[in-house]
Design a protein around this motif. Structure first.
Motif, PDB file in Angstrom:
ATOM      1  N   GLU A 376       4.143  32.406 -18.307  1.00  0.00           N
ATOM      2  CA  GLU A 376       5.153  33.121 -18.541  1.00  0.00           C
ATOM      3  C   GLU A 376       6.523  32.381 -18.947  1.00  0.00           C
ATOM      4  O   GLU A 376       7.258  32.535 -19.606  1.00  0.00           O
ATOM      5  CB  GLU A 376       5.604  34.400 -17.498  1.00  0.00           C
ATOM      6  CG  GLU A 376       4.405  35.451 -17.562  1.00  0.00           C
ATOM      7  CD  GLU A 376       4.741  36.316 -16.380  1.00  0.00           C
ATOM      8  OE1 GLU A 376       5.720  36.338 -15.699  1.00  0.00           O
ATOM      9  OE2 GLU A 376       3.706  37.272 -16.061  1.00  0.00           O
ATOM     10  N   LYS A 377       6.469  31.458 -17.864  1.00  0.00           N
ATOM     11  CA  LYS A 377       7.608  30.286 -17.951  1.00  0.00           C
ATOM     12  C   LYS A 377       7.791  29.569 -19.211  1.00  0.00           C
ATOM     13  O   LYS A 377       8.575  29.387 -19.795  1.00  0.00           O
ATOM     14  CB  LYS A 377       7.655  29.573 -16.680  1.00  0.00           C
ATOM     15  CG  LYS A 377       8.094  30.348 -15.314  1.00  0.00           C
ATOM     16  CD  LYS A 377       9.356  30.828 -15.242  1.00  0.00           C
ATOM     17  CE  LYS A 377       9.607  31.573 -13.864  1.00  0.00           C
ATOM     18  NZ  LYS A 377      11.090  31.861 -13.811  1.00  0.00           N
ATOM     19  N   ILE A 378       6.487  29.104 -19.543  1.00  0.00           N
ATOM     20  CA  ILE A 378       6.288  28.292 -20.793  1.00  0.00           C
ATOM     21  C   ILE A 378       6.520  29.219 -21.945  1.00  0.00           C
ATOM     22  O   ILE A 378       7.232  28.748 -22.739  1.00  0.00           O
ATOM     23  CB  ILE A 378       4.727  27.759 -20.789  1.00  0.00           C
ATOM     24  CG1 ILE A 378       4.612  26.665 -19.714  1.00  0.00           C
ATOM     25  CG2 ILE A 378       4.628  27.302 -21.902  1.00  0.00           C
ATOM     26  CD1 ILE A 378       3.009  26.105 -19.667  1.00  0.00           C
ATOM     27  N   ASP A 379       6.317  30.431 -22.163  1.00  0.00           N
ATOM     28  CA  ASP A 379       6.379  31.244 -23.119  1.00  0.00           C
ATOM     29  C   ASP A 379       8.057  31.371 -23.381  1.00  0.00           C
ATOM     30  O   ASP A 379       8.623  31.154 -24.270  1.00  0.00           O
ATOM     31  CB  ASP A 379       5.694  32.511 -23.016  1.00  0.00           C
ATOM     32  CG  ASP A 379       4.133  32.248 -23.430  1.00  0.00           C
ATOM     33  OD1 ASP A 379       3.831  31.392 -23.911  1.00  0.00           O
ATOM     34  OD2 ASP A 379       3.593  33.389 -22.821  1.00  0.00           O
ATOM     35  N   HIS A 380       8.541  31.612 -22.069  1.00  0.00           N
ATOM     36  CA  HIS A 380       9.852  31.990 -22.393  1.00  0.00           C
ATOM     37  C   HIS A 380      10.615  30.680 -22.781  1.00  0.00           C
ATOM     38  O   HIS A 380      11.520  30.820 -23.525  1.00  0.00           O
ATOM     39  CB  HIS A 380      10.509  32.323 -20.899  1.00  0.00           C
ATOM     40  CG  HIS A 380      11.954  32.467 -20.762  1.00  0.00           C
ATOM     41  ND1 HIS A 380      12.549  33.645 -21.182  1.00  0.00           N
ATOM     42  CD2 HIS A 380      13.114  31.464 -20.117  1.00  0.00           C
ATOM     43  CE1 HIS A 380      13.759  33.579 -20.973  1.00  0.00           C
ATOM     44  NE2 HIS A 380      14.326  32.258 -20.297  1.00  0.00           N
ATOM     45  N   GLY A 386      12.059  26.889 -29.388  1.00  0.00           N
ATOM     46  CA  GLY A 386      12.047  27.427 -30.836  1.00  0.00           C
ATOM     47  C   GLY A 386      13.126  27.661 -31.786  1.00  0.00           C
ATOM     48  O   GLY A 386      13.749  27.357 -32.757  1.00  0.00           O
ATOM     49  N   GLY A 387      14.054  28.588 -30.893  1.00  0.00           N
ATOM     50  CA  GLY A 387      15.362  28.774 -31.370  1.00  0.00           C
ATOM     51  C   GLY A 387      16.330  27.617 -31.686  1.00  0.00           C
ATOM     52  O   GLY A 387      17.132  27.462 -32.576  1.00  0.00           O
ATOM     53  N   MET A 388      16.238  26.706 -30.426  1.00  0.00           N
ATOM     54  CA  MET A 388      17.107  25.541 -30.839  1.00  0.00           C
ATOM     55  C   MET A 388      16.696  24.630 -32.015  1.00  0.00           C
ATOM     56  O   MET A 388      17.461  24.009 -32.676  1.00  0.00           O
ATOM     57  CB  MET A 388      16.878  24.573 -29.472  1.00  0.00           C
ATOM     58  CG  MET A 388      17.624  25.196 -28.338  1.00  0.00           C
ATOM     59  SD  MET A 388      17.636  24.078 -26.650  1.00  0.00           S
ATOM     60  CE  MET A 388      18.595  25.187 -25.572  1.00  0.00           C
ATOM     61  N   LEU A 389      15.533  24.561 -32.171  1.00  0.00           N
ATOM     62  CA  LEU A 389      14.729  23.867 -33.444  1.00  0.00           C
ATOM     63  C   LEU A 389      15.070  24.460 -34.777  1.00  0.00           C
ATOM     64  O   LEU A 389      15.582  23.928 -35.657  1.00  0.00           O
ATOM     65  CB  LEU A 389      13.206  23.741 -33.244  1.00  0.00           C
ATOM     66  CG  LEU A 389      12.529  22.899 -32.242  1.00  0.00           C
ATOM     67  CD1 LEU A 389      11.268  22.825 -32.129  1.00  0.00           C
ATOM     68  CD2 LEU A 389      12.922  21.432 -32.538  1.00  0.00           C
ATOM     69  N   GLU A 424      21.243  33.585 -27.812  1.00  0.00           N
ATOM     70  CA  GLU A 424      21.926  33.426 -26.697  1.00  0.00           C
ATOM     71  C   GLU A 424      21.893  31.878 -26.277  1.00  0.00           C
ATOM     72  O   GLU A 424      22.840  31.305 -25.981  1.00  0.00           O
ATOM     73  CB  GLU A 424      21.616  34.313 -25.451  1.00  0.00           C
ATOM     74  CG  GLU A 424      22.409  34.131 -24.244  1.00  0.00           C
ATOM     75  CD  GLU A 424      23.861  34.902 -24.531  1.00  0.00           C
ATOM     76  OE1 GLU A 424      24.790  34.492 -24.108  1.00  0.00           O
ATOM     77  OE2 GLU A 424      23.879  36.011 -25.429  1.00  0.00           O
ATOM     78  N   ALA A 425      20.655  31.387 -26.290  1.00  0.00           N
ATOM     79  CA  ALA A 425      20.728  30.095 -26.000  1.00  0.00           C
ATOM     80  C   ALA A 425      21.277  28.880 -26.889  1.00  0.00           C
ATOM     81  O   ALA A 425      21.891  28.014 -26.417  1.00  0.00           O
ATOM     82  CB  ALA A 425      18.926  29.624 -25.902  1.00  0.00           C
ATOM     83  N   GLU A 441      14.103  15.002 -28.209  1.00  0.00           N
ATOM     84  CA  GLU A 441      13.652  15.315 -26.886  1.00  0.00           C
ATOM     85  C   GLU A 441      13.122  16.824 -26.785  1.00  0.00           C
ATOM     86  O   GLU A 441      12.312  17.116 -26.240  1.00  0.00           O
ATOM     87  CB  GLU A 441      14.792  15.136 -25.879  1.00  0.00           C
ATOM     88  CG  GLU A 441      15.160  13.626 -25.756  1.00  0.00           C
ATOM     89  CD  GLU A 441      16.312  13.643 -24.717  1.00  0.00           C
ATOM     90  OE1 GLU A 441      16.900  14.757 -24.265  1.00  0.00           O
ATOM     91  OE2 GLU A 441      16.651  12.539 -24.319  1.00  0.00           O
ATOM     92  N   ILE A 442      13.793  17.606 -27.608  1.00  0.00           N
ATOM     93  CA  ILE A 442      13.354  19.092 -27.724  1.00  0.00           C
ATOM     94  C   ILE A 442      11.958  19.151 -28.360  1.00  0.00           C
ATOM     95  O   ILE A 442      11.089  19.888 -27.672  1.00  0.00           O
ATOM     96  CB  ILE A 442      14.549  20.052 -28.404  1.00  0.00           C
ATOM     97  CG1 ILE A 442      15.524  20.063 -27.470  1.00  0.00           C
ATOM     98  CG2 ILE A 442      13.821  21.144 -28.811  1.00  0.00           C
ATOM     99  CD1 ILE A 442      16.699  20.748 -28.386  1.00  0.00           C
TER     100      ILE A 442
END
Length: 749
Positions: A376-380, A386-389, A424-425, A441-442
């Motif tokens: 769950e933490k990884i998916d989050h 993904g949004g940052m990319l 939001e991120a 890094e991302i």
């Protein structure tokens, strides 16, 4: 307007008192069993231990951090989690810090936490504490949804129902408790051996208890000692979940030269207070119950060193120690009763295999829950990355939207098909995160998380792989706390069980002459020395009482008591009360009812024979070695019909060949002893026959040699008659009147 009396009556519920008591007592019993006395099989903890460790974790009292006052810890426990007295919680904390009470301490204490002598710890305001590495291992994964949480008693916080328990605490540290109608007693074990057994069970799920005992040969106590239980007994205890283990002190013989030696005890049994042990040995020396021991002294510093000096260099050290093992707490028995709460919170007695399997099942459950939580933490995080990319791919346009739009979040969601979390991120990104290196890094983190996710999914989909992972965790526990470490070395050696024949009782008692005196009302005492008839007559008794029996014996002798119920009772000469005062009631030493009385008291000689007889005139010969009783209840030898009583017990000397019998009718009969059977128990045969309805009964018997004659009291001395032809006949005859001068008491002595 309502009537208050009527409202009060409406709140009254009619019920039977027995039903109300049953309901409330059941609630109390369940509370005691579930929340106080029985440990959970998964983490081996009771609620107070679990809450104490959880409170210390919340205070960040890790092994790497500093200590905090125990008063602060106890205050948090009783204020947030455990609404009980502070003294009970502090005593629990103290015990978890004592390395002589807990095999693998869960608390690292600083200050005075008591000692093996039984001295108490300092007040909680003076001592400090923090968790040990073992406690940290018990709570590993607590923040990763490894276990369920519940509300605390006031509903303001949450506490774990059970700890993840990477460490097999139940068997490693043991447990003890008394609930309502049940109890638990589990000795501590060596964690390295437990890990070996757990690893074997993972590879061989159907492993038997016999095989597991190859890895776990027995408990491993914090204070060391030597386990002297046979392997068969150990296996039987582990198979049933109930049994016991005999534990002995560790000792060595130090040679002082010229044949002189001293015994040095370096380890004492678990839960034995050293100071109390020394006091008990000193008391037994004063009471002359340890004739081999001359002195005992405590030379202990940090390590235990009790020095025992023998009375003579001729005393065998092995015999001296067998005496101490038999009579003192240098040998103890630790009971095993693996009564625990299972995963469904149901109390049950488990065997060794079930306890180990319950721990493995719990570790499997924890592994699966932690893996899902991590997914769950990884998916989050992948969603955010993904949004940052997407933002980096459309960086100029994203910046333009943020600068020009009133609602940039909604526009970005619509423009780039982003989720609310991704938008939001992006809005929360700092300017320095827009550099090219941050994008690299991302992408690296994104790839690593995808790889980790694939591994977790494969783990959850492959049970053998999960068991392999658990096996690695167990191997890590063994490496951290096993035999290769100072903490994990086995302290209790596995020794051979002692031989069945140990030191004879006589060898443990100082031999001294005594006169056993019993009064008419049954008060018995042992007076030092062998008193003559004059001294016996001068003895004083309680008002209304007088002397009845006086027997010469030794403190090493067994004293036989024959009663009117046909039973023989056995007393130790050294166990009788001293000669000062009036003694003690004999009925308190043996189970002799008020409806029965003492018939005879004699010193035991296993080589002799006895004749016992009832008032109906029946009797037989019995070997004296066969009448010894092992319990206070005595040993039934002469069987009696309703209304009959045992009235006579005569010693047969080596040369005795005839038996003289006299009844209350003063008729005496003499017949050969060869006509009497030798029996171990029974009614016997008719010795003398009495006229029906005449009221006569047997009064006394005596064995003698026809060659030396029959003697009886006469005046101040004895009279011996050798011409006995008038009374000589066959057994079961009525006899003829006793000779002139025979005592009016109709007794031969």
């Amino acid at each position: 307007m309502s009537d208050p009396a009527r409202e009060e009556d409406d709140n009254i519920i009619d019920t039977r008192l027995s039903d109300a008591l049953s309901e409330r007592y059941l609630s109390y019993a369940l509370s005691t069993i579930m929340s106080r006395s029985l440990p959970d099989v998964r983490d081996g903890l009771k609620p107070v231990h679990r809450r104490l460790l959880f409170a210390m974790r919340q205070l960040k009292l890790d092994p790497k951090n500093g200590y905090k006052k125990c008063a602060r810890v106890v205050g948090d426990v009783i204020g947030k989690y455990h609404p009980h007295g502070d003294s009970a919680v502090y005593e629990t904390l103290v015990r978890l810090a004592q390395d002589f009470a807990v095999r693998y301490p869960l608390v690292d204490g600083q200050g005075n936490f008591g000692n093996i002598d039984g001295d108490n710890a300092a007040a909680m305001r003076y001592t400090e504490s923090r968790m040990t590495a073992v406690a940290v291992a018990l709570m590993d994964g607590l923040d990763e949804d490894a276990v369920d949480f519940r509300q605390t008693y006031d509903g303001e916080d949450e506490e774990p129902v059970v700890l993840p328990a990477r460490f097999p605490n139940l068997l490693a540290n043991g447990s003890a408790g008394i609930a309502v109608g049940m109890a638990t007693s589990i000795p501590p074990h060596n964690v390295g051996e437990l890990c070996d057994a757990l690893a074997y069970m993972i590879k061989h799920p159907g492993a038997s208890v016999d095989k597991l005992v190859d890895f776990i040969p027995g408990p491993d106590f914090p204070t060391g000692g030597i386990l002297v239980e046979s392997r068969d007994s150990v296996i039987d205890a582990y198979k049933t979940g109930k049994g016991g283990f005999r534990l002995r002190a560790r000792w060595q013989c130090e040679d002082l030269g010229r044949g002189v030696y001293q015994i040095v005890i370096t380890e004492i049994p678990y839960q034995v207070q050293k100071s109390r042990l020394i006091e008990k040995i000193a008391e037994m020396m004063t009471a002359r119950k340890l004739p081999f021991v001359d002195d005992i002294r405590d030379e202990s510093a940090e390590d235990i060193r009790l020095v025992i000096e023998p009375k003579s260099r001729a005393v065998d050290p092995e015999m001296l120690m067998e005496q101490l093992f038999k009579l003192t707490d240098l040998e103890t028995r630790f009971s095993l009763n693996m009564n625990v709460l299972d995963a469904a919170r149901t109390p049950s007695v488990m065997d060794l295999r079930q306890v180990l399997q319950a721990f493995l099942d719990h570790r499997m459950d924890v592994l699966e829950r932690r893996s899902r939580h991590r997914l769950e933490k990884i998916d989050h995080r992948l969603e955010i990355l993904g949004g940052m990319l997407i933002a980096f791919l459309n960086l100029d346009e994203v910046i333009h939207i943020i600068r020009t739009e009133d609602e940039p979040k909604a526009v970005m969601i619509r423009q780039f098909a982003l989720s609310d979390i991704q938008a939001e991120a992006i809005l929360n990104m700092r300017l320095r995160q827009l550099r090219k290196l941050e994008e690299i890094e991302i992408r690296t983190e994104h790839d690593a998380l995808n790889l980790e996710k694939s591994g977790l999914l494969a783990l959850l989909d492959d049970e053998p792989l999960r068991w392999k992972t658990i096996g690695k965790e167990i191997a890590a526990i063994k490496a951290e706390f096993g035999a290769a470490t100072a903490l994990g070395k086995r302290r209790t050696d596995i020794g051979a069980p002692p031989s069945a024949v140990v030191v004879p009782l006589e060898a443990l008692i100082e031999r001294e002459p005594i006169t056993v005196v019993c009064s008419q009302k049954g008060w018995v005492r042992a007076i030092k020395g062998h008193l003559d008839d004059g001294a016996v007559k001068d003895l004083r008794f309680k008002d209304g009482d007088k002397g009845r029996f006086a027997v010469h014996a030794q403190t090493t002798d067994k004293i036989l008591v024959f009663a009117t119920n046909g039973r023989f009772y056995t007393l130790g000469g050294d166990k009788l009360p001293g000669g000062r005062g009036n003694g003690e009631p004999l009925r308190l030493m043996i189970d002799l009812g008020n409806e029965h009385d003492v018939t005879a008291i004699l010193t035991h000689d296993p080589e002799r024979r006895l004749v016992v007889a009832s008032d109906s005139g029946r009797g037989f010969v019995v070997a004296e070695k066969d009448v010894i009783a092992q319990t206070k209840n005595g040993k039934q030898v002469l069987n009696l019909a309703p209304g009959e009583e045992a009235v006579a017990c005569a010693v047969l000397d080596a040369g005795a060949d005839h038996l003289a019998v006299i009844g209350t009718n003063r008729k005496m009969l003499i017949f050969p002893l060869s006509e009497l059977p030798l029996m171990g128990r029974g009614k016997g045969v008719i010795l003398q026959r009495y006229k029906k309805g005449g009221g006569a009964t047997l009064n006394d018997i005596k064995g003698f040699s026809m060659e030396t004659g029959l003697s009886w009291p006469f005046g101040s001395g004895w009279r011996t008659e050798t011409d006995l032809r008038s009374w000589l006949s066959k057994r079961a005859q009525s006899g003829v009147m006793a000779p002139r001068g025979f005592p009016t008491s109709n007794r031969f002595s």
